[in-house]
Structures are given as structure tokens and as C-alpha cells.
Design an enzyme around this catalytic site. Structure first.
Site, short mmCIF file in Angstrom:
data_model
loop_
_atom_site.label_atom_id
_atom_site.label_comp_id
_atom_site.label_asym_id
_atom_site.label_seq_id
_atom_site.Cartn_x
_atom_site.Cartn_y
_atom_site.Cartn_z
N ASN A 70 68.87 -12.45 -83.71
CA ASN A 70 68.18 -11.18 -83.90
C ASN A 70 69.13 -10.24 -84.62
O ASN A 70 70.24 -9.99 -84.14
CB ASN A 70 67.80 -10.55 -82.55
CG ASN A 70 66.73 -11.37 -81.83
OD1 ASN A 70 66.20 -12.34 -82.36
ND2 ASN A 70 66.41 -10.95 -80.60
N TYR B 73 69.47 -6.46 -86.51
CA TYR B 73 68.92 -5.15 -86.85
C TYR B 73 69.88 -4.32 -87.69
O TYR B 73 69.46 -3.62 -88.61
CB TYR B 73 68.52 -4.38 -85.59
CG TYR B 73 67.29 -4.98 -84.97
CD1 TYR B 73 66.03 -4.62 -85.41
CD2 TYR B 73 67.39 -5.96 -83.98
CE1 TYR B 73 64.89 -5.20 -84.88
CE2 TYR B 73 66.26 -6.55 -83.45
CZ TYR B 73 65.01 -6.17 -83.89
OH TYR B 73 63.88 -6.75 -83.38
N ARG C 103 56.32 -16.09 -82.12
CA ARG C 103 57.29 -16.08 -81.01
C ARG C 103 56.84 -15.04 -79.99
O ARG C 103 56.75 -13.86 -80.31
CB ARG C 103 58.69 -15.75 -81.54
CG ARG C 103 59.70 -15.60 -80.44
CD ARG C 103 61.12 -15.36 -80.93
NE ARG C 103 61.95 -15.09 -79.78
CZ ARG C 103 62.60 -13.95 -79.56
NH1 ARG C 103 62.60 -12.98 -80.45
NH2 ARG C 103 63.29 -13.78 -78.46
N HIS D 276 62.42 -12.56 -71.58
CA HIS D 276 62.61 -11.38 -72.41
C HIS D 276 62.61 -10.17 -71.47
O HIS D 276 61.77 -9.28 -71.57
CB HIS D 276 61.54 -11.30 -73.49
CG HIS D 276 61.93 -10.49 -74.70
ND1 HIS D 276 61.88 -10.98 -76.00
CD2 HIS D 276 62.39 -9.23 -74.81
CE1 HIS D 276 62.28 -10.03 -76.85
NE2 HIS D 276 62.58 -8.95 -76.14
N GLU E 28 64.33 -12.26 -84.85
CA GLU E 28 63.87 -10.87 -84.92
C GLU E 28 64.60 -10.17 -86.05
O GLU E 28 65.80 -10.34 -86.22
CB GLU E 28 64.17 -10.09 -83.63
CG GLU E 28 63.33 -10.46 -82.44
CD GLU E 28 63.65 -9.64 -81.19
OE1 GLU E 28 64.11 -8.48 -81.32
OE2 GLU E 28 63.46 -10.17 -80.09
N GLU F 17 68.60 -12.20 -76.00
CA GLU F 17 69.63 -11.16 -76.05
C GLU F 17 70.29 -10.89 -74.70
O GLU F 17 70.16 -9.79 -74.15
CB GLU F 17 69.04 -9.86 -76.61
CG GLU F 17 68.48 -10.00 -78.02
CD GLU F 17 68.09 -8.66 -78.64
OE1 GLU F 17 68.10 -7.65 -77.91
OE2 GLU F 17 67.80 -8.62 -79.84
C1 FCB Z 1 65.44 -6.25 -79.77
C2 FCB Z 1 64.55 -6.70 -78.63
C3 FCB Z 1 63.09 -6.47 -78.89
C4 FCB Z 1 62.82 -5.13 -79.56
C5 FCB Z 1 63.71 -4.95 -80.77
C6 FCB Z 1 63.50 -3.65 -81.49
O1 FCB Z 1 66.73 -6.04 -79.31
O2 FCB Z 1 64.77 -8.07 -78.38
O3 FCB Z 1 62.40 -6.59 -77.67
O4 FCB Z 1 62.96 -4.11 -78.65
O5 FCB Z 1 65.05 -5.05 -80.38
#
Ligand code: FCB
Length: 490
Positions: free
Chosen positions: A295, A297, A79, A123, A355, A168
């Protein structure tokens, strides 16, 4: 294979993700125009250490080497994002043939390596020329995005069947227009809401363009950053604050895309700050998509904070939790929770984890990078992805963030997310231990050595609200944004 292995479905896609401005460099080559990130990163005081994306990983020149590394990792999918200012250096007019050629070469190289391209159209690198005409505050930007999408599909569509419109929109709108941490660096909540709405319109314009151009095998959708929101304590105030945070980050986008309306509680809360919604907007935004990219985290643990206007909510990191080098809490079960919830409440046809990953302070020793924390982070999250599949979520792949260490926005080069280390002085790449581990996973289509525990890195349960160490953000107010510990990308 050991009996404790977790085997993924046959058509599962193992991938890695990057974004143009974070890796390409060559910002003045191939006829590329300026983007808002060029201007922002060259503004004093915006980026840690004064870093910029001018050179980054020099991927623009080194993409054959990088594709060879992807092959070494056994990736089935890659990607990447297309830099809008490489295609329309001045935002409109005739497309730049050199820019299109670069992505054509990249796509060819991927196919030659047996890797499927997944292209993201936006992006975060808006052409500066469009920013000069109002950027995302100007609804015309959505139409320009539709034209750009059509041009890119016409040029690359024979080689690319997987498209993502916008990455995002929450981050691009609110970190960029409210918290001032991302380009274009504004601090205006109303402007941010308008930007978010225009980005969703742009997604709609792009979907329409893709539908008219794509072959029937083509698939398209958006990528959202999503996080389960949990109350810090058991008071009603915290519960309601978590609900508002969920409305702010998750439901705002999911409801618009899948239900054709913004959530009523949030519309009421935003009041006068609401953007103009023209007839037909919500229909454009909510047209059917083929896939949702998620995505993930970290989760959001949320406390009531009457000073945090307008949400009266603030994120905290529970005392004792494991955190990464960006101060983000390690919470693997949140991946399962958000995938299951999105499936239950919105039922996208198909989901991909587009992500997931972590920054750690990697060091090179004897030519090697030993990063057991990242390996364990990925392992734990993959188990949660697997649980989601087992529980019926139509999840079909996982893209690790990131292929390479890269320009981590406001954090510059100091935060390393790659499964491949980059020595920025020499541009040497070193596959980290986590990358070698991932290569084993992609080869086996399985995770080995699962001892039956839910996840090796599950943090302790939430302590009571009073016992929690407050570390702020995603700065819900500009005022709080100075305390950077857990703020996305700060
Ligand atoms: C996400 C972004 C990516 C990167 C990661 C750590 O929010 O999409 O570009 O910065 O975080």
C-alpha cells in the site's frame, strides 16, 4: 490506440480495494458481534464529526449494486476484507453461519460478474470480545486468528484463491496502541511493539492455516504500508533519522517476514520496550508467502528531532509540495522507489499494489463529480508502477483505493477516497470522472496520452532543510499527534 500509450502486461490485474468496517454498515445485523472499531468510534472525541461505521455505504445490503458498478469499471479484481466479528461474534466458539453466508453471496456475485475476489482476513476490526481478553497484547489472539482463518478458508476457499492475512500491521499496531488515533486507542509504545509482534505471529498462523487448506492454485501473503524514507536535509543527523524511520515503518516488518529477524539497529534502539520473542516465533513469521501487497500513499521526508522519543525523527512535508485533502504529499516516484527497493532487498515472489489513491474535496455538480486531481494522481502513480515492471519488478496488478467513498477511520466521512462518489444521505453512487477514466484504462489495459514525461505530478525537488515547512507526524510522538496535517488517517 495512440502511439504514446503505455501498455501493461497481459495478465495484469486492474482492481479496486475496500475494507469491511469502512463500507459494510449493518453492524448489528446477520449475527455480527462488536469490533474494537464499533467501541472506538462510539467513544466521544475519537472520530471527526462524531461519525461511526454503523451505516457507512450500506454495502452489506447493496453489494449487488456495488458489484455491478465494479463491472462497469471493468475491474478484474476486487480486494475486500472479511469482518472477523461477523464470523466469530464472541471471538471463539462456533462460527456464525449468517456471517459466512454474506461473504459467500458476495463471492458468488463477483464470480458471476467475472471479477476475481482478493480477500483480506484482517483490516483492523478485531472482535471486542478478544480485546476484552487483551487484544493484540495477548499472544493467544494470534492463535484465534489462525482458527478464524481456517474456518473462513474452509467456507469460502472454493471461491477465493487470493488471500491476504493482515492489512498494514504498522498502522494497526502503532496508530492503535501508541498514537491513540485508531482502535483500541492506547498510547503506549511498548504495548504497540507487542501488538505488532502478535500481528506478525497471527500472519504466520494464518499462512499455516491457509497452506493446509488452500488448493495448489491458492496464493497468500500479507499487506504492508511502505514508504521510501528520505532525509530532509543533508546533515548526518537527518540521514540517520531517515534510517530510523525506515527501520520503524519498513524494515521492522520486511526483515521479520523475509529474513526471520528484526533489524538490529532498531532492536538496540527499542531496548527494554522489545516484546517477548519465544522460540519458533521468527520461523512462524518468516515462512514463505506467494505475494506481498504494497500500500503506497506518500513518501516520508524525515528530519532529526531530539524531542521525538524514541525515534528522534519526525516527518515533514517539503515546502511547495502538492498535497491531497488529507495533507499527504503527492509523490508518485516514491511508488517506483519502494517497489524497486523491496524487490532488490527482499525479492518477494510476486508483488501487487494493493492500495494507492487520494482524498480530494469532491463536489457534485449537475449530477457529476469532476475530480481531475485524482485522475492525475492515479495516472502519475500508474506510470511509476509501469516503470517498476519495466525494470524487472514482478508486479502483477494495481488496486485503487478506493472503490467507494467510505468511512475513513479517524477522519470519518469527510475524506473521500473513492473513484465512486457516495451520497451518504441517499446512498446514491456516482462514478466520478476518475472512475470513468479508470474504466478506460482497464478496458485498454493501457494509459493513453503519455507524452514521455516521467510523471505529470512530480513535485519540485527537495528544498534545503531550513526552507521546509514542518507539518509533523505520522506523529512519532503522541505529543506531536495533535497536528494532524499529514498524519495517516488522522
Ligand atoms: C490505508 C488503509 C485504508 C484506507 C487508506 C486511505 O492505510 O489501509 O483502509 O484508510 O489508507
Amino acid at each position: 490506440m495512440s502511439s504514446t500509450a503505455v501498455v501493461f502486461p497481459e495478465n495484469w490485474v486492474w482492481g479496486a480495494a475496500t475494507a469491511a468496517y469502512q463500507i459494510e454498515g449493518a453492524v448489528r445485523e446477520g449475527g455480527r458481534g462488536q469490533s474494537i472499531w464499533d467501541v472506538f468510534s462510539h467513544t466521544a472525541g475519537t472520530i471527526a464529526n462524531g461519525d461511526t461505521g454503523d451505516v457507512a455505504c450500506d454495502h452489506f445490503h447493496r453489494y449487488p449494486e456495488d458489484v455491478a458498478l465494479m463491472r462497469e469499471l471493468g475491474l478484474g479484481g476486487y480486494r475486500f476484507s472479511i469482518a472477523w466479528p461477523r464470523i466469530f461474534p464472541t471471538g471463539s466458539g462456533r462460527p456464525n453461519a449468517d456471517g459466512l453466508d454474506f461473504y459467500r453471496r458476495l463471492v458468488d456475485e463477483l464470480h458471476a460478474a467475472g471479477i476475481t475476489p482478493y480477500a483480506t482476513l484482517y483490516h483492523w476490526d478485531l472482535p471486542q470480545a478478544l480485546q476484552d481478553r487483551g487484544g493484540w497484547a495477548n499472544r493467544d489472539t494470534a492463535r484465534r486468528f489462525g482458527d478464524y482463518t481456517q474456518t473462513v478458508e474452509a467456507a469460502l476457499g472454493s471461491g477465493v484463491q487470493h488471500w491476504f492475512t493482515i492489512n498494514e500491521p504498522w498502522v494497526a499496531a502503532f496508530l492503535g496502541h501508541w498514537m491513540g488515533q485508531h482502535a483500541p486507542g492506547n498510547r503506549d509504545f511498548r504495548l504497540a511493539l507487542q501488538a505488532a509482534h502478535t500481528m506478525l505471529l497471527a500472519h504466520g498462523e494464518a499462512m499455516a492455516a491457509l497452506r493446509s487448506e488452500m488448493s495448489s492454485a491458492g496464493q497468500a501473503g500479507i499487506v504492508l504500508n511502505l514508504a521510501p524514507c528520505q532525509p530532509a536535509g543533508d546533515t548526518n543527523a537527518d540521514l540517520e533519522a531517515a534510517e530510523r524511520m525506515d527501520g520503524f515503518v519498513n524494515r521492522w516488518f520486511l526483515d521479520a517476514l523475509y529474513r526471520g529477524q528484526y533489524p538490529e539497529d532498531m532492536v538496540r534502539l527499542y531496548g527494554d520496550a522489545m516484546p517477548e520473542i519465544a522460540p519458533g516465533d521468527m520461523e512462524l513469521i518468516s515462512q514463505p508467502t506467494d505475494v506481498l501487497g504494497v500500500n503506497y500513499y506518500m513518501r516520508s521526508v524525515v528530519a532529526y528531532d531530539p524531542t521525538a522519543v524514541p525515534l528522534q525523527a519526525r516527518r515533514v512535508v517539503p515546502e511547495g509540495s502538492a498535497v491531497t485533502a488529507t495533507g499527504w504529499e503527492v509523490y508518485p516516484p516514491g511508488l517506483y522507489d519502494i517497489l524497486k527497493r523491496v524487490h532488490d532487498d527482499y525479492s518477494p515472489t510476486q508483488l501487487l499494489v494493493t492500495e494507492n489513491g487520494a482524498a480530494y474535496d469532491d463536489v457534485v455538480k449537475d449530477g457529476q463529480v469532476d475530480d481531475p486531481e485524482r485522475e492525475s494522481f492515479l495516472h502519475a502513480h500508474l506510470l511509476e508502477a509501469y516503470r517498476a515492471v519495466e525494470d524487472g519488478v514482478p508486479l502483477s496488478g494495481y488496486f485503487v483505493w478506493s472503490l467507494l467513498d467510505n468511512f475513513e477511520w479517524a477522519a470519518g466521512y469527510g475524506k473521500r477516497f473513492g473513484v465512486i462518489y457516495v451520497d451518504y444521505a441517499t446512498q446514491e453512487r456516482i462514478v466520478k470522472r476518475s472512475g470513468r477514466w479508470y474504466a478506460g484504462v482497464t478496458r485498454e489495459n493501457a494509459i493513453r496520452g503519455w507524452q514521455g514525461e516521467r510523471s505529470p505530478a512530480i513535485p519540485p525537488p527537495l528544498a534545503s532543510a531550513s526552507a521546509q515547512r514542518v507539518i509533523t507526524p505520522p506523529p512519532i510522538t503522541p505529543r506531536l499527534s495533535r497536528r494532524r496535517a499529514s498524519s495517516p488517517h488522522a
